[in-house]
Write a protein that holds these residues in place. Structure first.
Motif, PDB file in Angstrom:
ATOM      1  N   GLY A  41      26.228  40.204  40.655  1.00  0.00           N
ATOM      2  CA  GLY A  41      25.949  41.569  41.058  1.00  0.00           C
ATOM      3  C   GLY A  41      24.490  41.753  41.420  1.00  0.00           C
ATOM      4  O   GLY A  41      23.624  40.990  40.975  1.00  0.00           O
ATOM      5  N   ALA A  42      24.196  42.762  42.220  1.00  0.00           N
ATOM      6  CA  ALA A  42      22.831  43.031  42.653  1.00  0.00           C
ATOM      7  C   ALA A  42      22.174  44.054  41.727  1.00  0.00           C
ATOM      8  O   ALA A  42      22.840  44.981  41.251  1.00  0.00           O
ATOM      9  CB  ALA A  42      22.827  43.559  44.084  1.00  0.00           C
ATOM     10  N   PRO A  43      20.861  43.913  41.463  1.00  0.00           N
ATOM     11  CA  PRO A  43      20.174  44.877  40.587  1.00  0.00           C
ATOM     12  C   PRO A  43      20.315  46.312  41.061  1.00  0.00           C
ATOM     13  O   PRO A  43      20.435  47.237  40.240  1.00  0.00           O
ATOM     14  CB  PRO A  43      18.716  44.404  40.641  1.00  0.00           C
ATOM     15  CG  PRO A  43      18.801  42.943  40.950  1.00  0.00           C
ATOM     16  CD  PRO A  43      19.979  42.811  41.871  1.00  0.00           C
ATOM     17  N   GLU A  44      20.317  46.535  42.378  1.00  0.00           N
ATOM     18  CA  GLU A  44      20.404  47.904  42.887  1.00  0.00           C
ATOM     19  C   GLU A  44      21.768  48.534  42.636  1.00  0.00           C
ATOM     20  O   GLU A  44      21.934  49.755  42.769  1.00  0.00           O
ATOM     21  CB  GLU A  44      20.065  47.958  44.371  1.00  0.00           C
ATOM     22  CG  GLU A  44      20.930  47.108  45.262  1.00  0.00           C
ATOM     23  CD  GLU A  44      20.350  45.713  45.491  1.00  0.00           C
ATOM     24  OE1 GLU A  44      20.677  45.101  46.526  1.00  0.00           O
ATOM     25  OE2 GLU A  44      19.576  45.240  44.629  1.00  0.00           O
ATOM     26  N   THR A  45      22.766  47.739  42.288  1.00  0.00           N
ATOM     27  CA  THR A  45      24.087  48.270  41.945  1.00  0.00           C
ATOM     28  C   THR A  45      24.354  48.144  40.443  1.00  0.00           C
ATOM     29  O   THR A  45      25.512  48.147  40.010  1.00  0.00           O
ATOM     30  CB  THR A  45      25.193  47.542  42.726  1.00  0.00           C
ATOM     31  OG1 THR A  45      25.204  46.141  42.353  1.00  0.00           O
ATOM     32  CG2 THR A  45      24.988  47.673  44.219  1.00  0.00           C
ATOM     33  N   GLY A  46      23.282  48.037  39.656  1.00  0.00           N
ATOM     34  CA  GLY A  46      23.453  47.910  38.216  1.00  0.00           C
ATOM     35  C   GLY A  46      24.014  46.572  37.802  1.00  0.00           C
ATOM     36  O   GLY A  46      24.638  46.459  36.751  1.00  0.00           O
ATOM     37  N   ASN A  47      23.755  45.531  38.638  1.00  0.00           N
ATOM     38  CA  ASN A  47      24.271  44.189  38.365  1.00  0.00           C
ATOM     39  C   ASN A  47      25.791  44.186  38.193  1.00  0.00           C
ATOM     40  O   ASN A  47      26.343  43.392  37.433  1.00  0.00           O
ATOM     41  CB  ASN A  47      23.590  43.595  37.122  1.00  0.00           C
ATOM     42  CG  ASN A  47      22.106  43.390  37.319  1.00  0.00           C
ATOM     43  OD1 ASN A  47      21.680  42.646  38.199  1.00  0.00           O
ATOM     44  ND2 ASN A  47      21.295  44.072  36.511  1.00  0.00           N
ATOM     45  N   TYR A  48      26.438  45.094  38.927  1.00  0.00           N
ATOM     46  CA  TYR A  48      27.899  45.196  38.839  1.00  0.00           C
ATOM     47  C   TYR A  48      28.526  43.948  39.456  1.00  0.00           C
ATOM     48  O   TYR A  48      28.238  43.585  40.597  1.00  0.00           O
ATOM     49  CB  TYR A  48      28.370  46.444  39.584  1.00  0.00           C
ATOM     50  CG  TYR A  48      29.814  46.815  39.328  1.00  0.00           C
ATOM     51  CD1 TYR A  48      30.135  47.748  38.345  1.00  0.00           C
ATOM     52  CD2 TYR A  48      30.850  46.259  40.072  1.00  0.00           C
ATOM     53  CE1 TYR A  48      31.458  48.133  38.117  1.00  0.00           C
ATOM     54  CE2 TYR A  48      32.169  46.622  39.839  1.00  0.00           C
ATOM     55  CZ  TYR A  48      32.461  47.558  38.861  1.00  0.00           C
ATOM     56  OH  TYR A  48      33.780  47.910  38.634  1.00  0.00           O
ATOM     57  N   SER A  49      29.370  43.297  38.691  1.00  0.00           N
ATOM     58  CA  SER A  49      29.994  42.066  39.158  1.00  0.00           C
ATOM     59  C   SER A  49      31.500  42.133  38.951  1.00  0.00           C
ATOM     60  O   SER A  49      32.000  42.859  38.089  1.00  0.00           O
ATOM     61  CB  SER A  49      29.420  40.847  38.419  1.00  0.00           C
ATOM     62  OG  SER A  49      29.633  40.963  37.028  1.00  0.00           O
ATOM     63  N   THR A  50      32.221  41.372  39.754  1.00  0.00           N
ATOM     64  CA  THR A  50      33.674  41.288  39.638  1.00  0.00           C
ATOM     65  C   THR A  50      34.047  40.103  38.767  1.00  0.00           C
ATOM     66  O   THR A  50      33.577  38.985  38.985  1.00  0.00           O
ATOM     67  CB  THR A  50      34.310  41.133  41.024  1.00  0.00           C
ATOM     68  OG1 THR A  50      33.989  42.265  41.827  1.00  0.00           O
ATOM     69  CG2 THR A  50      35.824  41.002  40.918  1.00  0.00           C
ATOM     70  N   ALA A  51      34.875  40.366  37.766  1.00  0.00           N
ATOM     71  CA  ALA A  51      35.426  39.305  36.933  1.00  0.00           C
ATOM     72  C   ALA A  51      36.700  38.800  37.587  1.00  0.00           C
ATOM     73  O   ALA A  51      37.565  39.599  37.966  1.00  0.00           O
ATOM     74  CB  ALA A  51      35.710  39.831  35.535  1.00  0.00           C
ATOM     75  N   ARG A  52      36.812  37.504  37.718  1.00  0.00           N
ATOM     76  CA  ARG A  52      37.948  36.920  38.424  1.00  0.00           C
ATOM     77  C   ARG A  52      38.753  35.983  37.529  1.00  0.00           C
ATOM     78  O   ARG A  52      38.203  35.243  36.716  1.00  0.00           O
ATOM     79  CB  ARG A  52      37.463  36.170  39.668  1.00  0.00           C
ATOM     80  CG  ARG A  52      36.785  37.088  40.682  1.00  0.00           C
ATOM     81  CD  ARG A  52      36.418  36.373  41.978  1.00  0.00           C
ATOM     82  NE  ARG A  52      35.764  37.293  42.901  1.00  0.00           N
ATOM     83  CZ  ARG A  52      36.411  38.099  43.738  1.00  0.00           C
ATOM     84  NH1 ARG A  52      37.734  38.070  43.780  1.00  0.00           N
ATOM     85  NH2 ARG A  52      35.756  38.909  44.535  1.00  0.00           N
ATOM     86  N   VAL A  53      40.058  36.034  37.724  1.00  0.00           N
ATOM     87  CA  VAL A  53      41.000  35.132  37.071  1.00  0.00           C
ATOM     88  C   VAL A  53      41.625  34.279  38.159  1.00  0.00           C
ATOM     89  O   VAL A  53      42.282  34.801  39.062  1.00  0.00           O
ATOM     90  CB  VAL A  53      42.089  35.922  36.312  1.00  0.00           C
ATOM     91  CG1 VAL A  53      43.152  34.968  35.774  1.00  0.00           C
ATOM     92  CG2 VAL A  53      41.480  36.720  35.180  1.00  0.00           C
ATOM     93  N   GLY A  54      41.386  32.995  38.117  1.00  0.00           N
ATOM     94  CA  GLY A  54      41.921  32.122  39.154  1.00  0.00           C
ATOM     95  C   GLY A  54      41.425  32.490  40.542  1.00  0.00           C
ATOM     96  O   GLY A  54      42.132  32.293  41.533  1.00  0.00           O
ATOM     97  N   GLY A  55      40.224  33.054  40.619  1.00  0.00           N
ATOM     98  CA  GLY A  55      39.652  33.448  41.901  1.00  0.00           C
ATOM     99  C   GLY A  55      40.034  34.838  42.366  1.00  0.00           C
ATOM    100  O   GLY A  55      39.580  35.285  43.423  1.00  0.00           O
ATOM    101  N   ARG A  56      40.844  35.559  41.577  1.00  0.00           N
ATOM    102  CA  ARG A  56      41.321  36.890  41.974  1.00  0.00           C
ATOM    103  C   ARG A  56      40.663  37.962  41.122  1.00  0.00           C
ATOM    104  O   ARG A  56      40.481  37.801  39.915  1.00  0.00           O
ATOM    105  CB  ARG A  56      42.840  36.969  41.866  1.00  0.00           C
ATOM    106  CG  ARG A  56      43.566  35.994  42.768  1.00  0.00           C
ATOM    107  CD  ARG A  56      45.077  36.110  42.633  1.00  0.00           C
ATOM    108  NE  ARG A  56      45.749  35.194  43.550  1.00  0.00           N
ATOM    109  CZ  ARG A  56      46.034  33.927  43.253  1.00  0.00           C
ATOM    110  NH1 ARG A  56      45.734  33.440  42.064  1.00  0.00           N
ATOM    111  NH2 ARG A  56      46.627  33.160  44.143  1.00  0.00           N
ATOM    112  N   ALA A  57      40.369  39.101  41.740  1.00  0.00           N
ATOM    113  CA  ALA A  57      39.689  40.199  41.060  1.00  0.00           C
ATOM    114  C   ALA A  57      40.548  40.744  39.922  1.00  0.00           C
ATOM    115  O   ALA A  57      41.715  41.094  40.121  1.00  0.00           O
ATOM    116  CB  ALA A  57      39.359  41.305  42.053  1.00  0.00           C
ATOM    117  N   ALA A  58      39.947  40.835  38.719  1.00  0.00           N
ATOM    118  CA  ALA A  58      40.671  41.325  37.549  1.00  0.00           C
ATOM    119  C   ALA A  58      40.011  42.545  36.918  1.00  0.00           C
ATOM    120  O   ALA A  58      40.704  43.392  36.351  1.00  0.00           O
ATOM    121  CB  ALA A  58      40.787  40.221  36.499  1.00  0.00           C
ATOM    122  N   ALA A  59      38.678  42.649  36.984  1.00  0.00           N
ATOM    123  CA  ALA A  59      37.966  43.739  36.331  1.00  0.00           C
ATOM    124  C   ALA A  59      36.525  43.741  36.828  1.00  0.00           C
ATOM    125  O   ALA A  59      36.086  42.809  37.513  1.00  0.00           O
ATOM    126  CB  ALA A  59      38.000  43.590  34.811  1.00  0.00           C
ATOM    127  N   GLY A  60      35.789  44.781  36.466  1.00  0.00           N
ATOM    128  CA  GLY A  60      34.377  44.867  36.812  1.00  0.00           C
ATOM    129  C   GLY A  60      33.532  44.977  35.561  1.00  0.00           C
ATOM    130  O   GLY A  60      33.958  45.524  34.541  1.00  0.00           O
TER     131      GLY A  60
END
Length: 261
Positions: A41-60
């Motif tokens: 994630g980027a600092p300007e977005t609060g280091n918001y990152s996507t958590a992935r399971v097997g490469g697929r989006a699962a949570a933030g």
């Protein structure tokens, strides 16, 4: 296993995210616990990152921003955010975050229902929500527990196209939130034994293959047990507290993991 890449039907819990004081601490906890890998994630977005399971989006997961709260938030899918926001206020809810664009990813709002529980709304853009559910590491259930079941049921029934299936029994009041005959979530009443300081809230359950082993691993990683593993008709359950004090639940599943994306 369940892979989903289209926008979720209105009223479905489409996404969950966690806001914490330190996203790196959260990643170090949930990564090994649920098998998550994280986008940067980027600092300007609060280091918001996507958590992935097997490469697929699962949570933030991201750092808590001014005006936000620490903890997990469930986002319910909507087709028209502005129209839904009007129904929210007409039904007695309060918009804590007005409808806003999130780049080209979609549109979001956050509300408090009349019983005080906080939930998000998500209108899909490029981001449709979770791409994987109901398998190890992904969300498997979302529910609201409140002190005023009747008021909450009336509110959510006015805002979303839910039908309700009564699941109540001796000593508890509970109903599923149904869309087209399929349960997509639940709503229950906090009993008199609930501590007075426990607030109405939406909870997220994450699927694991072994609830006891996952609970033990959570403790090793710095989590705390709120309710130890116990059998239920729907799987073995446990309620935990993460490093920032956030609560979440684990539920066992026999569903296999999807092949990697």
């Amino acid at each position: 296993m369940s892979i989903h890449t289209d926008p979720w039907p209105e009223g479905t819990p489409a996404w969950v995210d966690l806001m914490v004081p330190d996203h790196q601490v959260a990643q170090a906890f949930y990564g090994p616990l649920l098998g998550w890998e994280f986008d940067e994630g980027a600092p300007e977005t609060g280091n918001y990152s996507t958590a992935r399971v097997g490469g697929r989006a699962a949570a933030g997961v991201g750092d808590v921003m001014p005006g936000s709260r620490v903890g997990w938030t469930t986002y319910l899918a909507v087709d028209d955010l502005d129209a839904t926001a009007k129904r929210v206020t007409a039904a007695g809810g309060t918009l804590l975050a007005e409808p806003m664009d999130v780049m080209d990813l979609g549109r979001m709002a956050v509300l408090a229902d009349p019983t005080g529980a906080v939930v998000g709304l998500w209108q899909s853009g490029r981001h449709t929500g979770a791409d994987v559910v109901n398998e190890p590491g992904a969300q498997v259930w979302n529910e609201l527990m409140t002190r005023d079941f009747a008021a909450a049921k009336e509110f959510y029934g006015a805002v979303f196209p839910y039908a309700f299936s009564d699941m109540s029994g001796p000593g508890f009041t509970y109903a599923t939130l149904d869309l087209d005959g399929r349960a997509v979530g639940g709503i229950g009443e906090l009993g008199p034994e609930t501590p007075a300081d426990e607030q109405p809230a939406w909870s997220t359950y994450f699927a694991v293959s072994d609830t006891d082993a996952a609970t033990a691993r959570a403790v090793e990683l710095g989590g705390q047990v709120v309710s130890p593993p116990a059998d239920s008709p729907y799987g073995r359950l446990a309620v935990l507290r993460g490093p920032a004090g956030e609560t979440f639940a684990l539920m066992s599943t026999t569903d296999p993991s999807s092949p990697p994306a």
